[in-house]
Design an enzyme around this catalytic site. Sequence first.
Site, PDB file in Angstrom:
ATOM      1  N   LYS A  74       0.865  -1.177   0.000  1.00 63.78           N
ATOM      2  CA  LYS A  74       0.000   0.000   0.000  1.00 63.78           C
ATOM      3  C   LYS A  74       0.904   1.231   0.000  1.00 63.78           C
ATOM      4  CE  LYS A  74      -2.979   3.268   1.277  1.00 63.78           C
ATOM      5  NZ  LYS A  74      -2.080   4.431   1.473  1.00 63.78           N
ATOM      6  N   GLY A 129       6.159   4.637   8.885  1.00 63.18           N
ATOM      7  CA  GLY A 129       5.385   5.867   9.000  1.00 63.18           C
ATOM      8  C   GLY A 129       5.510   6.471  10.382  1.00 63.18           C
ATOM      9  N   SER A 130       4.516   7.232  10.789  1.00 65.53           N
ATOM     10  CA  SER A 130       4.569   7.948  12.062  1.00 65.53           C
ATOM     11  C   SER A 130       4.258   7.027  13.233  1.00 65.53           C
ATOM     12  CB  SER A 130       3.573   9.115  12.047  1.00 65.53           C
ATOM     13  OG  SER A 130       2.242   8.622  12.080  1.00 65.53           O
ATOM     14  N   THR A 131       4.687   7.450  14.412  1.00 70.70           N
ATOM     15  CA  THR A 131       4.411   6.686  15.625  1.00 70.70           C
ATOM     16  C   THR A 131       2.919   6.619  15.900  1.00 70.70           C
ATOM     17  OG1 THR A 131       6.546   7.362  16.547  1.00 70.70           O
ATOM     18  CG2 THR A 131       4.897   6.543  18.096  1.00 70.70           C
ATOM     19  N   GLY A 134       1.404   4.211  13.545  1.00 71.56           N
ATOM     20  CA  GLY A 134       1.951   2.896  13.836  1.00 71.56           C
ATOM     21  C   GLY A 134       1.211   2.207  14.966  1.00 71.56           C
ATOM     22  N   GLU A 151       8.534   0.567  11.660  1.00 72.00           N
ATOM     23  CA  GLU A 151       9.653   1.496  11.479  1.00 72.00           C
ATOM     24  C   GLU A 151       9.041   2.881  11.509  1.00 72.00           C
ATOM     25  OE1 GLU A 151      11.784   4.148  10.662  1.00 72.00           O
ATOM     26  OE2 GLU A 151      11.592   3.641   8.538  1.00 72.00           O
ATOM     27  N   CYS A 185      13.340   9.661   7.974  1.00 73.20           N
ATOM     28  CA  CYS A 185      13.013   9.090   9.282  1.00 73.20           C
ATOM     29  C   CYS A 185      14.266   8.970  10.135  1.00 73.20           C
ATOM     30  CB  CYS A 185      12.340   7.730   9.113  1.00 73.20           C
ATOM     31  SG  CYS A 185      13.323   6.521   8.207  1.00 73.20           S
ATOM     32  N   GLU A 285       9.513  15.287  16.326  1.00 70.60           N
ATOM     33  CA  GLU A 285      10.242  15.090  15.077  1.00 70.60           C
ATOM     34  C   GLU A 285      10.028  16.297  14.165  1.00 70.60           C
ATOM     35  OE1 GLU A 285      10.875  11.503  11.811  1.00 70.60           O
ATOM     36  OE2 GLU A 285       8.962  11.698  12.851  1.00 70.60           O
TER      37      GLU A 285
END
Length: 447
Positions: A74, A129-131, A134, A151, A185, A285
Amino acid sequence: MVTCKKIWWLIKHGQKWLKPEHRSAKIMMFYKSARVEYHPVGVVGAIVPWNYPFHNVFNPLSAAIYSGNAIVIKVSEHASWSFLYYGRIIKAALKSVGAPEHLVQIVTGYAEAGNALVTSGVNKLIFVGSTEIGKKVMQAAAQNLTPVVLELGGKDAFIICDDANLAETIPTAMKGAFFSCGQNCAGAERFFVQEAVYDDFVNQVAEVTKRMRQGPALGGGPIDCGAMCMPGLAEKVADLVDDAVQHGAKVLAGGNVVQHPSGGQFFAPTMLVNITSEMRIWREEVFGPVLAVMKFRTDAEAVALANDCPFGLGSTVCSSNKARANAIAHQLQAGMTSINDFGSTYMCQSLPFGGVKDSGFDRFAGIEGLRGLCVPKAVCQDRIPAGTQLKTVIPPILQYPVGDKSFQFACALASIFYSPSLVGNIGGLKSLILAMLPGSHSVQQKL
């Protein structure tokens, strides 16, 4: 380049790490042969971001296909167009080797498409992607107990000791901060510089940062720093910089949204000093072209400052003393550390990629990532051919219904093989003999 490196490593070394691996059976099972087999999980799902659209597709794809899996990817809704082109490359490559045409599937769409993939019953999922997202992916994957590689974000520490070679360190530091306009990242966002070299580092970096050229990547002439890719990202970076300034930080270069003639989204390459833990930029971030500098006195303080962060993806330590650099690196809460370099762990494709804390868990890339796309199956069998006496046969005393001295027999075996002393080994052998003698009394063993 890193995509080529990954494919090269798979072709050169991948088969070695997917072959059955023999393991020790040790003394009590000396007549057995033990091994681990690596079987494909089946279908791998991958949800990848927009910042490196080519690599983010071919990174999970190459490892999944090489290890015998199918994969459904995706892609980000912000990078869907490019995958029409990549899809043709993938189909042509599969056709050239006679592989099934539908072995690789690329899915476009928004969050609903991602959720459908997560809950579809794939055998393993990779999310980059982002936390925040995630955590939602992990929650959705739990419905089917789907194992997940996460990740997530990063805010890498870059430590510069007083014995570092600044002529080599400064270009590396600036590359870590400004490469791809900071949209990485595993980008260096927090620079800890020891007080003895702090002024030299700050002055030299600020001077170069002010001279960096910014503009469209496809414009005329060389460009040092391009545009912010996502709508609103330049404004987000500006908010973090403004908050830092309001809390005492000082801007030595950049620090503003740039109104470029091209009309693109630009944020000037920025250098900040006097950063403290009260500022949002300490923990959030940035994902933009900001080099934030903090001063430290001792190595212990540098480690404490670097670890005072919710993220733990990559890190860098610069020192001319290898023992010192490695001692600092050993204490960093990060999944990866480069010594006197930036991001070199990812160019070594034999190494795993991933982080700790809010940067996620599990790994892709390297031996661990390749084997992670397989089910490790333990196999144990007789080493000696059938028909010999060296094989597992349940002793009569342990067969059901067990004999009166079965407990003594079992304790004696444990003493023979695992007692820490020779006296204990001999005592176990004596107890075993007594247990096997007909009519002998049972000897109670203390556990």
